[in-house]
Design an enzyme around this catalytic site. Structure first.
Site, PDB file in Angstrom:
ATOM      1  CG  PHE A 531      -1.865  -1.065   1.398  1.00  0.00           C
ATOM      2  CD1 PHE A 531      -3.173  -0.916   0.971  1.00  0.00           C
ATOM      3  CD2 PHE A 531      -1.493  -2.268   1.976  1.00  0.00           C
ATOM      4  CE1 PHE A 531      -4.088  -1.947   1.103  1.00  0.00           C
ATOM      5  CE2 PHE A 531      -2.397  -3.297   2.119  1.00  0.00           C
ATOM      6  CZ  PHE A 531      -3.699  -3.143   1.678  1.00  0.00           C
ATOM      7  CG  ASP A 532       1.078   5.880  -1.599  1.00  0.00           C
ATOM      8  OD1 ASP A 532       2.250   6.096  -1.238  1.00  0.00           O
ATOM      9  OD2 ASP A 532       0.244   6.780  -1.805  1.00  0.00           O
ATOM     10  CE  LYS A 533       2.548   8.525   5.368  1.00  0.00           C
ATOM     11  NZ  LYS A 533       1.539   9.568   5.671  1.00  0.00           N
TER      12      LYS A 533
END
Length: 858
Positions: A531-533
């Protein structure tokens, strides 16, 4: 030789009709350019949010102007020469789709063609060999209807200024815009007509013929058993059953033979003829009845999937009320242009994608995004600026075609033409996804190509068994025909496409766009998701989360001073403090007059209040400006907040330290429930890859329940991290916003874009697009993919298992009637099993508590 230079151009400028960097025209473009003097290399790469053409050239041999002109002219020539078409045909079975694709590829000038059982066909063709008009005539001969008449348009203009305008105009898939020749629009539609299985009763003809065959078979068998009729009359019933049951099967067998293909339909006709030659008319009629019934259910399954997708296209209304010169006129939705102001009455469907310019209401966006609750809408402050940044507009200002207005009247400004709306793009992309084969489907196709000839060889060998075994030829022939029936892989042919199409259609219904069978299968088998944050696991905007007042002040004083100073700053963290302080103080906040507000770059801000200096900033700021040092208890509290992932700002008024403010991009409230759901689905590793520092990454990962976090990553580092994960896990998905994370998503097994509604880039770059900006759709996508993978495996076991069981059983003497029952029963079973996916139910996530502002005192 001078140092090589590089020219980078947006691919959409050079090839306006191509939006996918994997298109064949892109390879032709780079090959043509690399053969030019002075050009060392030409390739396409994704930079930021768009695929770009990169040309490495020697400026000593060819100037920049010449390179640019060469690229544009080469692209214009390819655009003029090569066309791309998406068309529709009636639902058919997997073998019919393969035959149609082969027939389309055999047309002179067609370079590539794919067809799906649900009714989609996609072609790439050479206009110098096959002009647009001739292609259209040939498509009509196949009863194919163009999805976009613009595909048949005249070639794009070759002058650079026209190409630039084409780029500025937001085009749909393959650049099909609206400045086209629509001369075919008045021709009769064949959308609901099934060329392969139409007839007196329309698309249901084969089902009706099959049921008539079964009725005649059952009537003849019962009347003969009860001796109410003679054997010759019963034979008449069986022959009539042959006629109805074999009508479409014989027709398809003849079409296969004309195309020099020997498929399952041909095997069934030969087996039925063999049964008749042996006098086994009832068994032959049973074979044709069940085979035609299986075909009918196959078409029903494909029709269900196709209708589920077509239902999306019918959601947008056909007429709209437009405000023009002080008057309100009703016009066709197809004539709406960007900038038009449309009136939407309560409880009506919205006609186009656009922005709200007047009125407030709640809009049900479930048809596009899958969101279960209506979304409140309000006017945008600057319509013209909002129109230019539609993709990045806040959800409360943006609306989509096909969604349902609530109780309030709205006026909206159109942002996209009808053919370019999010709904239209989703329908078009899902239609094209039907033509993309999954890995398992490719395997079954290769298996059939080997298995069918092997069966024919086995049947020929069995016909010669009389030379070895002492038995009459009638028994030998009967056994060979029984093996022929038992070994025909009908269930195998339909097992995978029926499951894939049902899964894609079910996902689209809930606002999840899956681009074909490969992403659907891969998503169902992976064990790791990255996941990107920012904007994915978090809200994407900082919030005031902690207010820690010192012993020298109150919380109200701390917030009042911070609010009065920070409201003069345009920094994102300042905006978070202002919003949070206003919420905490409410209407009782005092009005403090501050003067001489100055920004201290990289550190904070200072101002004057009551003839004393106010400093607000990081801890490092107070070691650089005059005044007392930070007290130890405040330093300890600051270090604690930093370790928890907060960005902290200390506030000092004169010589007094008022306290600490903690700001954080807070996790989405649904994130912890989503992570638990994914773990429950069998995802073993949940990894965050972020550009933030490692402490912030660890804090967010711990709060939402990830298994690990990797911080301090640049964009290239994210790509390397995905590659390493693929090496360790073999398959990994990457979840991001589809723009900044495009390189990492492209290197993942499955790229998943969030909030894709209205975003052309997200729809193009991702393998799976979550239309709503809602992480809670991810478990649905994974769960549905898991279910699809299970159904595919079940269908393969059933289809291959029945064949493996029946072949030796029929060789050892199993009755042909029993073989027919098992064989066709397995076909019906896999079809019904696949249709279960259309009824897949998502598990609702429990709402978690929203992150609020915590307060404490030293």
């Amino acid at each position: 030789m001078s140092d090589p230079q590089r020219l980078s151009l947006e691919l959409s400028i050079v090839l306006p009709s191509v939006s996918d960097e994997r298109d064949g025209c892109v390879q032709r473009l780079t090959t043509a350019l690399q053969g030019q003097p002075g050009i060392d290399k030409a390739h396409v790469k994704v930079e930021g949010d768009q695929p770009r053409l990169c040309i490495h050239y020697d400026p000593a041999q060819v100037p920049l102007r010449k390179v640019r002109e060469l690229a544009l002219n080469t692209g214009a020539g390819l655009t003029e020469r090569y066309g791309h078409v998406t068309a529709e045909h009636g639902p058919t079975h997997a073998r019919g789709a393969r035959r149609l694709a082969d027939q389309l590829r055999a047309m002179p000038g067609v370079l590539e063609a794919d067809a799906s059982p649900a009714g989609a066909a996609r072609l790439e063709y050479d206009r110098t060999v096959l002009p647009d008009g001739e292609l259209h005539k040939r498509l009509r001969a196949f009863d194919l209807r163009l999805v976009d008449a613009g595909a048949m348009a005249s070639p794009m203009p070759t002058r650079p200024e026209h190409r630039a305008s084409a780029h500025n105009h937001a085009e749909g898939e393959h650049g099909h815009g609206h400045e086209h020749d629509h001369s075919h629009a008045d021709e009769p539609s064949h959308q609901d007509h099934d060329h392969h299985h139409g007839g007196v009763f329309g698309a249901n003809s084969e089902l009706i013929f099959s049921l008539l065959s079964g009725t005649l078979l059952l009537a003849g068998w019962l009347l003969e058993r009860t001796q109410l009729i003679s054997g010759s009359i019963a034979l008449g019933f069986f022959v009539a059953a042959y006629g109805f049951g074999g009508f479409y099967t014989v027709r398809e067998a003849l079409e296969n033979l004309r195309a020099r293909r020997f498929e399952i339909d041909t095997l069934m006709v030969v087996a039925a003829a063999g049964a008749a030659a042996l006098g086994q008319w009832a068994e032959g009629a049973l074979l044709l009845f069940l085979f035609s019934l299986g075909h009918s259910l196959e078409h029903y399954a494909m029709g269900r999937a196709k209708r589920a997708i077509e239902a999306l296209a019918k959601l947008a209304p056909e007429r709209a009320l437009v405000r023009s010169n002080g008057q309100v006129v009703e016009v066709g939705v197809a004539s709406l242009n960007p900038g038009d102001v449309v009136l939407v009455k309560p409880n009506e469907r919205l006609p186009a994608d656009g922005i709200v310019v007047l009125g407030t209401s709640s809009v049900n966006q479930a048809p596009v995004t899958g969101e279960s609750l209506p979304v409140d809408k309000q006017p945008v402050a600057d319509p013209e600026a909002a129109l230019a940044s539609f993709d990045r507009l806040a959800p409360e200002h943006r609306v989509f075609a096909g969604t349902v207005n609530g109780s309030g009247a709205l006026e909206m400004m159109v942002a996209k033409r009808s053919g370019e709306s999010t709904m239209a793009r989703v329908v078009r992309l899902v239609t094209e996804a039907q033509t993309q084969r999954s890995p398992t489907q490719n395997f079954t196709d290769r298996f059939e190509k080997v298995f069918v000839p092997a069966v024919l060889i086995l049947v020929v060998l069995l016909l010669g068994a009389g030379l070895v075994v002492d038995e009459p030829f009638s028994a030998t022939f009967y056994r060979a025909m029984a093996v022929l029936v038992a070994a025909s892989p009908c269930a195998l042919a339909i097992s995978v496409p029926s499951a894939v199409l049902s899964g894609v259609a079910r996902a689209a219904r809930s606002g999840v766009l899956v681009k074909g069978g490969a992403p659907l299968e891969n998503l169902g088998t992976l064990t790791a998701i990255a996941f990107d944050k920012t904007g994915t696991l978090t809200e994407g905007r900082p919030r005031l989360t902690d207010v820690v007042a010192s012993g020298q002040s109150s919380e109200a004083e701390l917030l009042s001073v911070a609010l009065s100073v920070e409201q003069h700053s345009d920094h994102p963290l300042a905006a978070a403090i202002v919003t949070g302080a206003q919420e905490r103080l409410g209407a009782d906040r005092p009005a403090l007059e501050v003067r001489a507000v100055q920004s201290i770059t990289g550190r904070g801000v200072q101002a004057r209040l009551d003839d004393e200096v106010v400093h607000i900033g990081k801890a490092a700021l107070f070691g650089e400006v005059a005044g007392p040092p930070i007290p130890p208890d405040m330093m300890a509290a600051n270090d604690r907040l930093v370790s928890e992932g907060r960005s902290t700002m200390l506030v000092r008024h004169g010589s007094r330290y008022l306290g600490i403010l903690g700001v954080m991009d807070t996790p989405r409230s649904s994130a912890p429930q989503v992570m638990r759901a994914l773990k429950g689905l069998g995802i073993e590793r949940l990894i965050m890859i972020s550009g933030d520092n490692q402490r912030v990454a660890d804090a967010v990962a711990q709060s939402v329940g990830l298994t690990e976090a990797r911080g301090d990553l640049m964009p290239d580092d994210k790509v390397d991290a995905i590659k390493k994960l693929r090496g360790a896990q073999r398959k990994v998905a990457m979840v991001g916003d589809g723009v900044n994370d495009a390189p990492a998503m492209a290197n993942a097994t499955v790229g998943i874009a969030m909030g894709a509604a209205g975003s052309d880039v997200a729809l193009e770059t991702a393998d799976v697009a979550l239309m709503a900006d809602d992480l809670a759709q991810l478990p649905l996508a994974v769960g549905l993919s898991r279910a699809t993978s299970r159904v595919i495996k079940q269908n393969l076991w059933v289809s291959l298992g029945v064949v493996a069981l029946l072949i030796p059983a029929t060789i050892l003497g199993l009755n042909i009637g029993v073989a027919v029952l098992f064989h066709e029963g397995s076909t019906l079973l896999v079809v019904v099993n696949a249709l279960r996916l259309l009824a897949f139910e998502e598990r609702r996530l429990e709402e978690g508590p929203s992150a609020g502002i915590s307060t404490s005192s030293i």
